[in-house]
Enzyme design. Structure first.
Site, PDB file in Angstrom:
ATOM      1  N   ASP A   1      37.277  29.031  39.599  1.00 28.77           N
ATOM      2  CA  ASP A   1      38.164  30.190  39.699  1.00 28.77           C
ATOM      3  C   ASP A   1      39.580  29.748  39.321  1.00 28.77           C
ATOM      4  O   ASP A   1      40.175  28.892  39.980  1.00 28.77           O
ATOM      5  CB  ASP A   1      38.125  30.729  41.131  1.00 28.77           C
ATOM      6  CG  ASP A   1      38.888  32.036  41.310  1.00 28.77           C
ATOM      7  OD1 ASP A   1      39.754  32.353  40.476  1.00 28.77           O
ATOM      8  OD2 ASP A   1      38.617  32.736  42.304  1.00 28.77           O
TER       9      ASP A   1
ATOM     10  N   HIS B   1      36.739  33.755  38.555  1.00 34.74           N
ATOM     11  CA  HIS B   1      37.163  34.648  39.628  1.00 34.74           C
ATOM     12  C   HIS B   1      36.320  35.922  39.695  1.00 34.74           C
ATOM     13  O   HIS B   1      35.973  36.392  40.788  1.00 34.74           O
ATOM     14  CB  HIS B   1      38.639  35.008  39.418  1.00 34.74           C
ATOM     15  CG  HIS B   1      39.233  35.853  40.494  1.00 34.74           C
ATOM     16  ND1 HIS B   1      39.499  35.385  41.759  1.00 34.74           N
ATOM     17  CD2 HIS B   1      39.619  37.170  40.489  1.00 34.74           C
ATOM     18  CE1 HIS B   1      40.027  36.350  42.491  1.00 34.74           C
ATOM     19  NE2 HIS B   1      40.106  37.449  41.752  1.00 34.74           N
TER      20      HIS B   1
ATOM     21  N   SER C   1      39.330  39.409  46.030  1.00 35.21           N
ATOM     22  CA  SER C   1      40.642  39.261  45.414  1.00 35.21           C
ATOM     23  C   SER C   1      41.684  40.002  46.251  1.00 35.21           C
ATOM     24  O   SER C   1      41.815  39.717  47.446  1.00 35.21           O
ATOM     25  CB  SER C   1      40.595  39.755  43.968  1.00 35.21           C
ATOM     26  OG  SER C   1      41.730  39.304  43.244  1.00 35.21           O
TER      27      SER C   1
END
Length: 709
Positions: free
Chosen positions: A313, A341, A169
């Protein structure tokens, strides 16, 4: 600049001095006690201050702090260091939030690799960043700025080329920028669930989060932003599987309770302004900015980069990752999951497979180097395996070391074979030695009281764990004269004879390593011997003795001195004869070693003013404790012109200060340079396990030879 339009980086000439307030951790101490279990990795925490950091916008930050955590032991070359960049609300404590990935025998095996993770610039876990309770004018930052600060940290550790750079991320964005900033120093990169350029969907989610904070404030707004975030971090499939039936079975959907719970938890540990600063940085993310586009930025290292997509995601769809990996010719992998995610945190088996494959590629990229090999001349080389060891001393440290040998052998480390063990008492119980003998690490007839027999089989390495000056000096000299490499943690020996022993090692084409002589497995010796040797160090101060910490803490709690000392001895924090700890001689030995390494002062020539824990100091400590203050025995080195001032003394410290938080066997060491650079090292500085880890780190590292004559 509007927080609702964070996609432009403005060029300014602003100069910002980062205050100490900004650098304080929100609800987390810099110093942490770490586990001493034999299968636990060593965890060191610290803070690195960069004197100046010029941001991508042109703004300049001064005295920029970065909180870091090191899990495991770096080798002398620094090429076993794995850099991990954390996600939006993560911390440097990678062994906690990625506990199924980072640890002994796991995908990032801390018996083989040292994992370095730092709280990113703009964070609120000890690094420089904004605070909601302070109008400090912290400037806009980018993921490139965060990556630049990480390279400063790697340089401070003397790490030229990390074994692996990995992040998910926000951490994935930062990992890409780390790679793009120094492509010549990249071996392998894994980018989990992150784009090369911020996506419209990602910016949309962040607009909702930013608006929530703007309308709701530092508490309610941050909680609501987290709730929005949690919706983006999981998948529709996962939500239905967990909450689908409950959503219509009750008046208040259970998903609402789940979201509120996560919102409340984040408010307890995170700062709202830091949160917005970090999502703003994510929204400015574009690895191709100023580099001719994404392809131009990454194509030269594409073979070393893996992008990992997660179907389902909702924040960064797998298609976005596929797009940039295809564009630059990088490797693409997928993690299948209903978690969305957050699968890069939750699907540890699949992620572990990807990371293990990346590490194998990284190792294959290294040129073959014959390390840990004793040579009698420049051409003679002994086979790399097994490593033949003679061990002098098998008390607390030696026994812990052979236990580590056995554990590491089971985890696939290079074999170590102990041919001889010098002891005083042949009949003493030694559990680690018994286990190592059972698994074949130690010869059944290895124990001996004959010093002459110790080196009879011509070992590759002598590990000296006797302590004291004699007979350790005689044994070490004998080994060095025969070209045998020596590893020791004996501060008294190094303080008394370090320079001449090092010269002897060089004269006979071998090496002497002594990381554990100061701070046990805290990498202070390696830091000063390597990269910091080229810096103009002007001061070092530290808590260098754990015994005094334990006793002073008990005294502060109203425990009588005799009882406090007995407790310390029972728990392995004090020797049977604790006089060297109590009167400061133990700390003095370590201070002499540091003065030699940092300033070139012969250990025996250093003039040290010393006061330990005498009766008056103990009474003073008890009195201060009633006032909420404490006492620590702090050693100091300061260069003043051509002279070096050395002093060891009990110091009064405030109860909430970083010095007061140094507990038990922990040490804290602060190194400062004339350029206003600061390196803070915290961790276990004493105990059999910690010292054994330091010996193991030296043993399995390329032999070092970096102290000036």
């Amino acid at each position: 600049m509007s927080r609702f339009a964070p996609t432009t980086v403005h060029n300014t000439s602003a100069q910002v001095r980062v205050s100490n307030t900004l650098r304080r951790s929100r609800g987390r101490r810099t110093s942490r006690l770490t586990s001493t279990r034999s299968d636990s990795p060593l965890v060191t925490n610290g803070r690195w201050n960069t004197p100046t950091l010029t941001l991508e916008s042109g703004a300049v930050l001064y005295d920029v702090a970065q909180q870091w955590t090191l899990v495991g032991t770096p080798n002398a070359a620094g090429d076993n260091v794995v850099l991990v960049a954390h996600a939006l609300t993560g911390s440097s404590q990678v062994h906690e939030w990625w506990s199924n990935i980072v640890g002994p025998g796991l995908a990032i095996d801390t018996t083989r690799y040292a994992v370095l993770c730092a709280n990113v610039l703009g964070g609120c876990d000890g690094s420089a960043g904004p605070r909601s309770d302070s109008d400090d004018g912290f400037p806009a930052i980018t993921t490139r700025d965060q990556a630049q600060q990480l390279w400063h940290l790697l340089d401070a550790f003397g790490v030229h080329s990390p074994a692996l750079i990995v992040g998910g991320s926000l951490g994935g964005m930062v990992a890409l920028e780390v790679a793009a900033l120094r492509p010549d120093r990249v071996r392998e990169v894994v980018v989990l669930a992150a784009p090369a350029v911020q996506t419209a969907l990602g910016a949309g989610w962040h607009t909702l989060m930013r608006t929530a904070v703007s309308l709701g404030g530092a508490k309610d707004g941050l909680a609501l932003a987290r709730m929005v975030g949690m919706l983006s971090y999981r998948s529709a499939e996962g939500f239905e599987a967990r909450f689908g039936e409950q959503a219509i079975a009750t008046e208040r959907p259970s998903i609402a309770k789940w979201l509120e719970h996560h919102g409340e938890r984040l408010v307890e540990r995170f700062d709202a302004r830091s949160y917005v600063t970090l999502i703003d940085a994510m929204d400015r993310h574009d690895v191709g900015r100023g580099r001719g586009g994404v392809h131009q930025a990454l194509h030269t290292i594409a073979s070393k980069v893996t992008g990992v997509g997660i179907p389902g995601d909702l924040l960064y769809p797998a298609e976005a990752v596929k797009q940039w990996t295809a564009n630059v010719g990088a490797r693409y992998a997928e993690v299948s999951s209903q978690h969305g995610h957050d699968a890069f945190l939750l699907e540890t088996n699949q992620v572990a497979t990807i990371l293990r494959e990346a590490i194998v590629r990284s190792e294959a990229a290294l040129p073959p180097v014959a390390t840990h090999v004793r040579t009698h001349d420049s051409s003679a080389k002994r086979p790399l395996a097994p490593l033949r060891v003679a061990l002098a001393g098998c008390g607390t440290v030696g026994d812990a070391l052979v236990a580590l040998f056995a554990n590491r052998a089971a985890a696939g480390w290079r074999p170590v074979h102990v041919s001889a063990v010098l002891v005083r008492d042949l009949d003493r119980e030694r559990r680690g030695l018994a286990h190592a003998t059972t698994v074949g690490i130690v010869d059944p007839n290895a124990l001996t009281r004959d010093r002459n027999a110790l080196l009879h089989n011509n070992p590759d390495v002598l590990i000296e764990a006797l302590g004291g000056v004699e007979p350790a000096r005689t044994l070490v000299e004998a080994a060095l004269k025969r070209g045998i490499r020596v590893v020791t943690a004996n501060k008294a020996l190094i303080a008394a004879h370090g320079p001449e022993l090092l010269s002897l090692a060089r004269a006979h084409h071998t090496t002497l390593d002594f990381e554990g002589a100061v701070g046990a497995s805290i990498p202070v010796v390696r830091s000063v011997r390597s990269v910091w040797a080229s810096r103009d160090i002007c001061a070092i101060e530290g808590v260098l003795n754990g015994t005094t910490n334990v006793i002073l803490d008990d005294i502060a709690n109203g425990v009588a001195f005799a009882t406090a000392l007995a407790n310390a001895q029972a728990n392995g924090f004090a020797e049977a004869d604790p006089s060297r700890d109590l009167d400061g001689r133990d700390a003095e030995d370590k201070l002499r070693v540091l003065a030699w390494l940092a300033f070139g002062v012969a250990p025996g020539a250093l003039q040290v003013k010393r006061r330990g824990l005498d009766a008056a100091t103990l009474r003073w400590a008890a009195w201060l404790a009633r006032r909420g203050e404490t006492v620590r025995l702090i050693a100091e080195l300061r260069r003043e012109g051509d002279a070096v001032q050395a002093i060891i003394r009990p110091r009064r410290v405030e109860g909430e200060s970083a010095w007061a938080q140094v507990k038990g066997a922990q040490n804290r060491i602060v190194i400062r340079t004339s350029a206003q650079e600061t390196l803070v090292l915290n961790g276990l500085g004493a105990g059999g396990h910690a010292t054994a880890l330091a010996l193991l780190g030296d043993l399995l590292s390329p032999a070092s030879d970096s102290v000036a004559e």
